[in-house]
Design an enzyme around this catalytic site. Structure first.
Site, PDB file in Angstrom:
ATOM      1  N   HIS A  17       0.844  -1.205   0.000  1.00 57.12           N
ATOM      2  CA  HIS A  17       0.000   0.000   0.000  1.00 57.12           C
ATOM      3  C   HIS A  17       0.882   1.259   0.000  1.00 57.12           C
ATOM      4  O   HIS A  17       0.608   2.218  -0.721  1.00 57.12           O
ATOM      5  CB  HIS A  17      -0.873   0.071   1.261  1.00 57.12           C
ATOM      6  CG  HIS A  17      -1.925  -0.989   1.379  1.00 57.12           C
ATOM      7  ND1 HIS A  17      -2.011  -1.833   2.460  1.00 57.12           N
ATOM      8  CD2 HIS A  17      -2.943  -1.329   0.555  1.00 57.12           C
ATOM      9  CE1 HIS A  17      -3.053  -2.637   2.305  1.00 57.12           C
ATOM     10  NE2 HIS A  17      -3.635  -2.357   1.154  1.00 57.12           N
ATOM     11  N   LYS A  41     -17.372  -7.366   7.185  1.00 54.73           N
ATOM     12  CA  LYS A  41     -16.410  -8.238   7.873  1.00 54.73           C
ATOM     13  C   LYS A  41     -15.759  -7.425   8.992  1.00 54.73           C
ATOM     14  O   LYS A  41     -15.367  -6.289   8.770  1.00 54.73           O
ATOM     15  CB  LYS A  41     -15.323  -8.666   6.887  1.00 54.73           C
ATOM     16  CG  LYS A  41     -15.239 -10.152   6.755  1.00 54.73           C
ATOM     17  CD  LYS A  41     -14.184 -10.707   5.851  1.00 54.73           C
ATOM     18  CE  LYS A  41     -13.333  -9.757   5.072  1.00 54.73           C
ATOM     19  NZ  LYS A  41     -12.372 -10.389   4.198  1.00 54.73           N
ATOM     20  N   ARG A  90      -2.012  -5.531  -8.503  1.00 54.77           N
ATOM     21  CA  ARG A  90      -0.822  -6.355  -8.258  1.00 54.77           C
ATOM     22  C   ARG A  90      -0.658  -7.425  -9.318  1.00 54.77           C
ATOM     23  O   ARG A  90       0.429  -7.747  -9.736  1.00 54.77           O
ATOM     24  CB  ARG A  90      -0.920  -7.026  -6.876  1.00 54.77           C
ATOM     25  CG  ARG A  90      -0.806  -6.066  -5.721  1.00 54.77           C
ATOM     26  CD  ARG A  90      -1.348  -6.684  -4.473  1.00 54.77           C
ATOM     27  NE  ARG A  90      -2.758  -7.036  -4.669  1.00 54.77           N
ATOM     28  CZ  ARG A  90      -3.571  -7.428  -3.713  1.00 54.77           C
ATOM     29  NH1 ARG A  90      -3.120  -7.581  -2.489  1.00 54.77           N
ATOM     30  NH2 ARG A  90      -4.830  -7.710  -3.973  1.00 54.77           N
ATOM     31  N   SER A 128      -3.150  -7.858   3.012  1.00 52.13           N
ATOM     32  CA  SER A 128      -3.337  -7.700   4.463  1.00 52.13           C
ATOM     33  C   SER A 128      -3.797  -8.994   5.124  1.00 52.13           C
ATOM     34  O   SER A 128      -3.430  -9.278   6.269  1.00 52.13           O
ATOM     35  CB  SER A 128      -4.368  -6.603   4.739  1.00 52.13           C
ATOM     36  OG  SER A 128      -3.934  -5.391   4.182  1.00 52.13           O
TER      37      SER A 128
END
Ligand code: PNS
Length: 158
Positions: A17, A41, A90, A128
């Site tokens: 990030h 979540k 990515r 993450s």
């Protein structure tokens, strides 16, 4: 003044990030990091914790601000007077979801453009969720997150 929003969950922020944030800060006059709070979540870190952790990481860069938001990303971007939204890409598997989101956001607000940036290739497999998993089992993640994040992860999993 060219303002851009970099949204995400950042639970927690990683070096991947940060790589995107530094690139964005060199391209735009102001980068506003937007931390999404209303998650279905439950995140490991509270919004306040994430805000504090990210602020610590970017404190030396003058044209970066850190804020949290609820609701639609385009509404947050409009409120911030942003012309663009940054998303990191990515690998190819990111593309489908990102493409859908970018087009839906453009449908919702035509004059906000999504800009994709690619992090250094050494971060292509970093996310993450993996970081939290590795931290939970006490693996060495020092090359993937800054020191302050490492400390906060250790505190959570002690
Ligand atoms: O880091 P993430 O979890 O991939 O970020 C996802 C995020 C925050 C960019 C996305 O969930 C989002 O924009 N949420 C806000 C609600 C919204 O605008 N939804 C419509 C997207 S088309």
């Amino acid at each position: 003044m060219k303002i851009v929003v970099y949204p995400g969950t950042f639970d927690p922020i990683t070096n991947g990030h940060l790589d995107i944030i530094y690139r964005a800060a060199s391209l735009f006059d102001k980068v506003i990091i937007g931390i999404l709070t209303n998650l279905t979540k439950k995140p490991l870190f509270t919004t306040e914790e994430r805000l504090e952790m990210i602020s610590q990481c970017v404190k030396d860069i003058k044209n970066i601000e850190v804020k949290s938001f609820n609701g639609l990303l385009v509404d947050f971007a409009k409120e911030m007077n942003a012309e663009a939204i940054i998303r990191g890409l990515r690998q190819v598997s990111d593309f489908e979801y990102e493409f859908q989101m970018a087009l839906m956001n453009r449908k919702l607000c035509e004059n906000i453009t999504t800009v994709f940036l690619m992090p250094n290739e050494k971060y292509t497999y970093l996310n993450s969720t993996l970081i939290k998993e590795l931290a939970r089992y006490n693996a060495d993640i020092s090359e993937f997150v800054p020191n302050n994040i490492l400390e906060e992860l250790k505190r959570k999993f002690l």
